[in-house]
Each structure stands twice: as structure tokens, then as C-alpha cells.
Design an enzyme around this catalytic site. Structure first.
Site, PDB file in Angstrom:
ATOM      1  N   ALA A 273      39.889  36.435  42.745  1.00  0.00           N
ATOM      2  CA  ALA A 273      40.922  37.795  43.423  1.00  0.00           C
ATOM      3  C   ALA A 273      39.683  38.333  44.835  1.00  0.00           C
ATOM      4  CB  ALA A 273      41.357  38.734  42.355  1.00  0.00           C
ATOM      5  N   THR A 274      38.863  38.286  44.493  1.00  0.00           N
ATOM      6  CA  THR A 274      37.877  38.803  45.439  1.00  0.00           C
ATOM      7  C   THR A 274      38.183  38.286  46.811  1.00  0.00           C
ATOM      8  OG1 THR A 274      35.805  38.994  43.973  1.00  0.00           O
ATOM      9  CG2 THR A 274      35.243  38.714  45.980  1.00  0.00           C
TER      10      THR A 274
ATOM     11  N   GLN B  37      44.790  42.192  37.308  1.00  0.00           N
ATOM     12  CA  GLN B  37      44.362  42.670  35.520  1.00  0.00           C
ATOM     13  C   GLN B  37      46.074  42.571  35.090  1.00  0.00           C
ATOM     14  OE1 GLN B  37      41.911  43.076  33.565  1.00  0.00           O
ATOM     15  NE2 GLN B  37      40.224  42.889  35.577  1.00  0.00           N
TER      16      GLN B  37
ATOM     17  N   SER C 290      44.068  36.307  40.241  1.00  0.00           N
ATOM     18  CA  SER C 290      43.001  35.400  39.583  1.00  0.00           C
ATOM     19  C   SER C 290      42.994  34.252  38.221  1.00  0.00           C
ATOM     20  CB  SER C 290      41.341  36.806  39.651  1.00  0.00           C
ATOM     21  OG  SER C 290      40.598  35.478  38.968  1.00  0.00           O
ATOM     22  N   ALA C 291      42.694  33.788  37.983  1.00  0.00           N
ATOM     23  CA  ALA C 291      42.981  32.545  37.354  1.00  0.00           C
ATOM     24  C   ALA C 291      42.386  33.181  35.540  1.00  0.00           C
ATOM     25  CB  ALA C 291      43.175  31.500  37.604  1.00  0.00           C
ATOM     26  N   HIS C 292      41.061  33.629  35.584  1.00  0.00           N
ATOM     27  CA  HIS C 292      39.745  33.699  34.922  1.00  0.00           C
ATOM     28  C   HIS C 292      40.305  34.875  34.183  1.00  0.00           C
ATOM     29  CE1 HIS C 292      36.518  36.488  36.115  1.00  0.00           C
ATOM     30  NE2 HIS C 292      36.692  36.259  37.660  1.00  0.00           N
TER      31      HIS C 292
ATOM     32  N   THR D  92      39.308  21.605  50.458  1.00  0.00           N
ATOM     33  CA  THR D  92      39.896  20.446  49.815  1.00  0.00           C
ATOM     34  C   THR D  92      40.670  21.814  48.342  1.00  0.00           C
ATOM     35  OG1 THR D  92      38.459  18.470  50.440  1.00  0.00           O
ATOM     36  CG2 THR D  92      39.744  18.141  48.429  1.00  0.00           C
TER      37      THR D  92
ATOM     38  N   CYS E 123      31.985  44.430  37.601  1.00  0.00           N
ATOM     39  CA  CYS E 123      31.318  44.224  38.352  1.00  0.00           C
ATOM     40  C   CYS E 123      30.521  45.553  39.845  1.00  0.00           C
ATOM     41  CB  CYS E 123      32.691  44.820  39.282  1.00  0.00           C
ATOM     42  SG  CYS E 123      34.142  44.102  38.588  1.00  0.00           S
TER      43      CYS E 123
HETATM   44  C1  LIG Z   1      38.274  40.711  38.286  1.00  0.00           C
HETATM   45  C2  LIG Z   1      38.677  41.519  39.424  1.00  0.00           C
HETATM   46  C3  LIG Z   1      38.539  40.703  40.443  1.00  0.00           C
HETATM   47  C4  LIG Z   1      37.633  39.882  41.142  1.00  0.00           C
HETATM   48  O1  LIG Z   1      38.407  38.451  41.066  1.00  0.00           O
HETATM   49  P1  LIG Z   1      37.972  37.029  41.081  1.00  0.00           P
HETATM   50  O2  LIG Z   1      38.913  35.857  40.757  1.00  0.00           O
HETATM   51  O3  LIG Z   1      36.671  37.313  40.236  1.00  0.00           O
HETATM   52  O4  LIG Z   1      36.919  37.807  42.141  1.00  0.00           O
HETATM   53  C5  LIG Z   1      39.602  41.641  41.619  1.00  0.00           C
HETATM   54  N1  LIG Z   1      40.198  42.727  41.165  1.00  0.00           N
HETATM   55  C6  LIG Z   1      40.289  43.737  40.328  1.00  0.00           C
HETATM   56  C7  LIG Z   1      41.265  43.786  39.654  1.00  0.00           C
HETATM   57  C8  LIG Z   1      39.895  42.829  39.232  1.00  0.00           C
HETATM   58  O5  LIG Z   1      40.579  42.373  37.562  1.00  0.00           O
END
Ligand SMILES: *Cc1c(COP(=O)(O)O)cnc(C)c1O
Length: 399
Positions: free
Chosen positions: A78-79, A186, A206-208, A246, A333
């Protein structure tokens, strides 16, 4: 504090990350060991099987937000998606529309990008949330100008979990031809999110954060005439030229599997986690300890609780709890710094209240027994402090 030798603390920090679901891990495994082809290799079976897997994952990720597969660009997380969305869209804004509206409760990566754009000459307005942590669409409307080209608002806050009324805001941006972006890291897979209903042009994922692997995310980019964003990474032209490089097939496959599970199980999981969250609140209430919940309890992610016990400093409380539960003081963060959370200050907390706040995030594998253990540990830890009056110094010491 409690007697649990050789046990790891209960993980209740699912807003910082989530464990990979074992089903996701199993889906990924063959793409490390056998199906290791480059998905961009068009000349042989190894490439084709990897490409098929990538496209299947793309469909699953698209379905999570009501998007079309061709509108999904895979990124590293997501960053990167937020950087690509905001910098990429800003680069395409015409001269007279270089005003950006965002909020005071964005994730640090969005804050950093909007500050960067401001330094480059864009005008930026940051809308304040209401004290309940929800952004009033009327405030967004009041911030719009004829020159506004882009609105970016977080879908669900990473600290207090409040869910924003994106549909009402999309109803403001769409008729005005304003590009609408949301950081849904989120929210996705946790609460309903539909790019059509909300009139969204750009959505970061973001997948994680949804039981997929770290290092993979996506940006939804609406396909409509006259709308395009500029890439940040140039190279072989993968991902329709928006993100060269890739694709990491195993991670993409894992993201797809995680998205499919999140979509199928979202409502039952939300109900279960909301019930566990309420159980935790009920235990704390029954203890008689004084505490306050930051932000609206009903307009938030069901797995979130952001809470403070008087003005007991969160770092002191966490120190007592470190063997029992993994929770966070503010967001991961920002927790390298001791600065109070911008989100909490924006909803009207003072500095001591913000520094007293702990974020609790439940997850898919959280059990009732873990919640009971966490409640007992929290209650015991708080009781070791002199419960301070609202006027006392924030760093109370254990009794
Ligand atoms: C975790 C998070 C991000 C960053 O995501 P990454 O995949 O770790 O770069 C960005 N925005 C929100 C709201 C998040 O919770």
C-alpha cells in the site's frame, strides 16, 4: 506477568500486519518450487502457467472491491500504491486543478506524499475529522474549490479503525470531475467497499493486512476516458506500463488467495471479531477500571479497539504487558518516535491522552480464550498504576 512459560504473547496487533493464512501459504507453495516461470515469458509453458496464476489472482483481487481485473495494478504494497496513486495522478492534473483535499487522519505514507506534493507547488487542504473519528462529507464539500483536482481519504483508519463515508464523498467528487483516491489497506476485506458505489478512481490495497504475504499490494486504477496516471517505475512496461518489473508470482498468488478468502468470509469474520471485541470491552467495564474508547465504537472496523486508561502512558503499560500481549502504542509506522499520534490529536485528544492510548487489533485466529487472557492481563497491569486524576502527570509509575 501471568504464568505462561514458553508461550509467546497473544498477538493483538493485526492493524500492523496479519499472519499468512495457512490456506494462502499452501496456495503459494508451488509457485516457489515448481511453477517458477516468469509470468511475462510468452514463449513457453513455464511462463504461461505463471501468467495464468497471476491473472486468476488479479480477478480475485478485483472482485474484492467490485473492480474489473484490467483495472488492477500489482505493486509492492500500500505504501507504493499510495505513492503511485497520488504522485501519478498529481502529475497528470491540468494547470488549473492543482489543489488536493485530504484528511488529518491519513497513514504516514499518504501524509509524506501530500507534503512532498505541497513542496512541489500543489495546494493541499487537510480536512479534520469529527471527534468520533469520522469525516463529515460536509467538511469535504466545504474544502472543495473550482481548482480541486484530487481528493484522497483513508477508507478505515489504521489506529482507531473508523470507517469513512466514501459513498457520500464520491457523490461530491464524481460530478465535479475530481479524481477520488482511497487508502483501503485497513478496510479491504473487512468492511464493504465498492469502487462503483463510492465513485472511486484509485484504491490502494495491501496483502499483508488481509492474511496475505508482505511485499505485495495493488492499486485499482479506474479505466475511463480522459483519466490516466503517470508511472513511478519505468522499465519493461509490465502492468500496462504503470509498474514495470517482473511480478513476484508467489506473492501475487498469495494475495489472490487471501482476497478470495477475505471476500467469502468477510461478514462471518466481522461478526465473530465484533463479538470478541465487545467481550473485551465488557470485561474491562466489569473490572470497574476507568477507561475511554477513542473514536466511534459503531462506525469502526469490528476488530479494532483503541483505548486509554486515564493518563497511564502507553509505553509504561506495554512494558508490563510485553510477555502477555502484543499490542501497540499508536501505529507501528509511527511508534519508532514518541510523538503523539496525529490521528488522536486530530480527534481532539490532548498530548497526554494520545500518549496514553493503546491500539488493540483482533484477527482471524484470535480466540475467546486469548481475549480473556488479554483482558485479565490488561486489568492486572492497569491496577499496578495509581489510577491518576485527569490532572496528574501522564507517566504514572507502577505501584
Ligand atoms: C499498513 C498500511 C499501509 C502500508 O502498507 P504496506 O503494504 O505495508 O506498504 C498504508 N496505509 C494503511 C492505512 C495501512 O494500514
Amino acid at each position: 506477568m501471568t504464568d505462561r512459560p514458553n508461550r509467546r504473547p497473544v498477538f493483538l496487533d493485526h492493524h500492523s500486519t496479519t499472519p499468512v493464512d495457512p490456506r494462502v501459504f499452501e496456495a503459494m507453495r508451488p509457485y516457489f518450487l515448481q511453477a517458477y516461470g516468469n509470468p511475462h515469458s510468452a514463449d513457453h509453458a513455464y511462463g504461461w502457467e505463471a501468467e495464468r496464476a497471476v491473472e486468476q489472482a488479479r480477478r480475485a483481487v478485483a472482485a474484492l472491491t467490485g473492480a474489473r481485473p484490467a483495472e488492477i495494478v500489482f505493486t509492492s504494497g500500500a505504501t507504493e500504491s499510495n505513492n503511485l496513486a497520488l504522485r501519478g495522478a498529481a502529475a497528470e492534473l491540468p494547470e488549473g486543478r492543482r489543489h488536493i483535499v485530504t484528511s488529518a487522519i491519513e497513514h504516514p505514507c499518504v501524509v509524506a506524499v501530500t507534503e512532498h506534493l505541497e513542496a512541489q507547488g500543489f495546494a493541499v487542504t487537510r480536512v479534520r475529522p469529527e471527534p468520533n473519528g469520522v469525516i463529515d462529507p460536509a467538511r469535504v464539500e466545504a474544502a472543495l474549490r473550482p481548482e480541486t483536482g484530487l481528493v484522497s481519504l483513508i477508507a478505515a483508519n489504521h489506529e482507531i479503525g473508523t470507517v469513512q463515508p466514501l459513498e457520500a464523498i464520491g457523490a461530491l467528487t464524481r460530478p465535479r470531475g475530481i479524481v477520488f483516491h482511497t487508502d483501503a489497506a485497513q478496510a479491504a476485506g473487512k468492511v464493504p467497499l465498492d469502487v462503483e458505489a463510492a465513485g472511486l478512481d484509485l484504491v490502494s490495497l495491501s496483502a499483508h493486512k488481509l492474511y496475505g504475504p508482505k511485499g505485495i499490494g495493488a492499486l485499482y486504477v479506474r479505466r475511463r476516458p480522459g483519466f490516466s496516471i503517470a508511472p513511478l517505475i519505468l522499465g519493461g512496461g509490465q502492468e500496462k506500463g504503470l509498474r514495470s518489473g517482473t511480478l513476484p508470482t508467489p506473492l501475487v498468488v498469495g494475495f489472490g488467495a487471501a482476497a478470495a478468502i477475505a471476500r467469502a468470509e468477510r461478514d462471518t469474520e466481522a461478526a465473530r471479531l465484533g463479538g470478541l471485541r465487545d467481550r473485551l470491552v465488557a470485561r474491562l467495564t466489569a473490572s470497574g477500571l476507568a477507561f475511554a474508547i477513542n473514536g466511534s465504537l459503531d462506525r469502526r472496523l469490528p476488530q479494532n479497539l483503541d483505548i486509554r486508561f486515564g493518563e497511564i502512558a502507553a509505553i509504561d503499560l506495554l512494558q508490563l504487558l510485553k510477555d502477555d500481549i502484543a499490542i501497540s502504542a499508536g501505529s507501528a509506522c509511527a511508534s519508532a518516535t514518541l510523538a503523539p499520534s496525529a490521528t488522536l490529536l486530530a480527534i481532539g485528544l490532548n498530548e497526554a491522552q494520545a500518549l496514553a492510548s493503546v491500539r488493540i487489533g483482533l484477527g482471524r485466529f484470535t480466540t475467546e480464550a486469548e481475549i480473556d487472557l488479554a483482558a485479565a492481563a490488561l486489568i492486572a497491569a492497569v491496577r499496578r498504576f495509581d489510577v491518576p486524576s485527569p490532572f496528574s502527570h501522564n507517566s504514572a509509575t507502577p505501584a
